[in-house]
Design an enzyme around this catalytic site. Structure first.
Site, PDB file in Angstrom:
ATOM      1  N   THR A 268      10.120  -7.198 -11.716  1.00 52.50           N
ATOM      2  CA  THR A 268       9.398  -8.435 -12.003  1.00 52.50           C
ATOM      3  C   THR A 268       8.207  -8.578 -11.067  1.00 52.50           C
ATOM      4  O   THR A 268       8.339  -8.461  -9.843  1.00 52.50           O
ATOM      5  CB  THR A 268      10.333  -9.648 -11.833  1.00 52.50           C
ATOM      6  OG1 THR A 268      11.443  -9.505 -12.712  1.00 52.50           O
ATOM      7  CG2 THR A 268       9.602 -10.943 -12.157  1.00 52.50           C
TER       8      THR A 268
ATOM      9  N   HIS B 171      -2.617  -6.871   2.662  1.00 51.50           N
ATOM     10  CA  HIS B 171      -2.542  -7.382   4.032  1.00 51.50           C
ATOM     11  C   HIS B 171      -3.618  -6.820   4.948  1.00 51.50           C
ATOM     12  O   HIS B 171      -3.738  -7.263   6.092  1.00 51.50           O
ATOM     13  CB  HIS B 171      -1.148  -7.143   4.613  1.00 51.50           C
ATOM     14  CG  HIS B 171      -0.844  -5.732   4.984  1.00 51.50           C
ATOM     15  ND1 HIS B 171      -0.646  -5.333   6.288  1.00 51.50           N
ATOM     16  CD2 HIS B 171      -0.694  -4.621   4.233  1.00 51.50           C
ATOM     17  CE1 HIS B 171      -0.372  -4.045   6.321  1.00 51.50           C
ATOM     18  NE2 HIS B 171      -0.398  -3.580   5.091  1.00 51.50           N
TER      19      HIS B 171
ATOM     20  N   GLY C 145       0.788  -1.217   0.000  1.00 49.48           N
ATOM     21  CA  GLY C 145       0.000   0.000   0.000  1.00 49.48           C
ATOM     22  C   GLY C 145       0.822   1.271   0.000  1.00 49.48           C
ATOM     23  O   GLY C 145       0.458   2.256  -0.657  1.00 49.48           O
TER      24      GLY C 145
ATOM     25  N   CYS D 142       2.136   2.121  11.787  1.00 55.40           N
ATOM     26  CA  CYS D 142       3.328   2.665  11.137  1.00 55.40           C
ATOM     27  C   CYS D 142       3.985   3.754  11.968  1.00 55.40           C
ATOM     28  O   CYS D 142       5.133   4.107  11.736  1.00 55.40           O
ATOM     29  CB  CYS D 142       2.971   3.206   9.755  1.00 55.40           C
ATOM     30  SG  CYS D 142       2.328   1.925   8.653  1.00 55.40           S
TER      31      CYS D 142
END
Length: 392
Positions: A249, A213, A80, A339
């Protein structure tokens, strides 16, 4: 006595959630398949099969965002925060390249750190940033945004639902105002995705961020919805993947897991919102009956909210003390965004709402999803009220 992990009740799902069975099974099937680990950008047979699997997952994720969303409007990311940063910088730069006079960005004061911490980077790139404050309920009022909008605004970014209070923002009205001023509109939907029903076309957004998540998919996956035609400049280069918009990738394994979760949850979002909303309402009622525990937005029934977040502050307590006491009783909760949990400061979200720091410093966020045991919520309420009354 220290509790074992299986004796703890996790009520911090807004920070991150356990993997769902659908995600685990999807990854196990991928791991057992011949294309496991194959690069979806390779020309050989396994590479082409991996590319097909990746695009199938992209289509599923696109459908979960709205009936008219096309797969090429979905950019896969590693989470995110990346989705937010790429959206912010990419659209702002794209708009400025289209119109050199558009050098201003508007964000709200209640955004996640993955938005607000990029304000200095905007300044470094030559943009100015205005911050729009919420009202006392934690809602960004359209008239407050309208006062800041002028012809020099490149981008407005306001989250769909707050990650601390759960308050849902009037995104359709806010995006309409931004478009009337010729600006693009991005919403951080990381907390709201698959928790409340929405369609990007009804929201009227040009871009949207999500993270796996928060819904039971791996931490390693996220996505950007980027409406076709939205000005966007890649902020990094190196391989041309994702149509040149995000190099590197792609993680096929995480993409198939996110798609499996979206496929399972999307049809039932509205029903689960109603069920979980009733549990949250009951928890608010039990907690605030103590007289020393207060809903952060005032009357929780007067504002649109996410169903699985209960946000309160407690008179006479510090968040850290409450969290540790509750942890010793077997309940894992947080004070706000994980966070920024290492910060001793009161929540920037709550102080922006006008809650005094002395009260905001006693905040708690209790969060859960459809997997919650209602009896655990009842026991949590009893323990928290007991703690608070014990210090009366």
């Amino acid at each position: 006595m220290r509790l074992r992990a299986n004796e703890l009740v996790n009520l911090d799902y807004a920070a991150s959630t356990p993997l769902r069975d659908e995600a685990i099974q999807a990854m196990a099937s991928y791991d057992a398949s011949p294309l496991a680990g194959a690069n979806p950008n390779s020309l050989h047979s396994l590479g082409r099969l991996a590319a097909q699997e990746l695009e199938s997952s992209r289509r599923t994720i696109a459908r979960s965002l709205g009936r008219t969303v096309r797969p090429h409007e979905v950019i896969l990311t590693a989470g995110g925060t990346e989705a937010n940063v790429r959206s912010l910088m990419g659209i702002a730069e794209g708009m400025r390249q289209r119109d050199h006079n558009r050098t201003r960005v508007i964000v709200s004061a209640i955004e996640h750190d993955s938005i607000l911490d990029n304000i200095p980077e905007f300044h470094r790139r030559g943009f100015s940033v205005d911050v729009v404050a919420p009202d006392r309920q934690g809602r960004v009022v359209p008239s407050s945004l309208a006062e800041l909008l002028r012809e020099d605004v490149a981008l407005v970014s306001i989250m769909l639902a707050n990650n601390e209070t759960g308050v849902v923002q009037p995104i359709d009205e806010l995006s309409r105002l931004a478009h009337d001023a010729g600006a693009c509109f991005h919403t951080d939907a990381i907390q709201g995705y698959l928790h409340i029903p929405f369609d990007v076309s009804s929201l009227g957004v040009d871009a949207l961020s999500l993270a796996g998540h928060k819904v039971g998919a791996p931490v390693s996956c996220g996505a950007i919805y980027l409406k076709q035609g939205t000005p966007f400049t890649a902020i990094s280069h190196g391989g041309g993947q994702e149509a040149g918009r995000r190099p590197g990738t792609q993680d096929v394994r995480s993409a198939v897991a996110l798609a499996a979760v979206a496929r399972s949850l999307a049809p039932h979002v509205a029903l689960e919102r109603k069920r979980l909303g009733a549990l949250a309402d009951a928890l608010y009622l039990k907690l605030t009956a103590s007289g020393r525990i207060h809903a952060t937005m005032g009357d929780p029934h007067s504002v649109d909210r996410l169903p699985g977040i209960v946000s309160v502050f407690v008179d006479g307590w510090e968040s850290e003390d409450l969290i540790l006491k509750l942890d010793s009783l077997g309940f894992c909760v947080s004070a706000g965004s994980a966070c920024s949990s290492g910060s001793a400061k009161a929540s920037h979200v709550l102080t922006a709402m006008g809650i005094p720091q002395s009260q905001a410093s006693g905040s708690l966020r209790i969060s859960f999803d459809d997997r919650v045991d209602p009896q655990s919520l009842d026991r949590f309420a009893q323990e928290l009220v007991g703690l608070v009354q014990g210090r009366a």
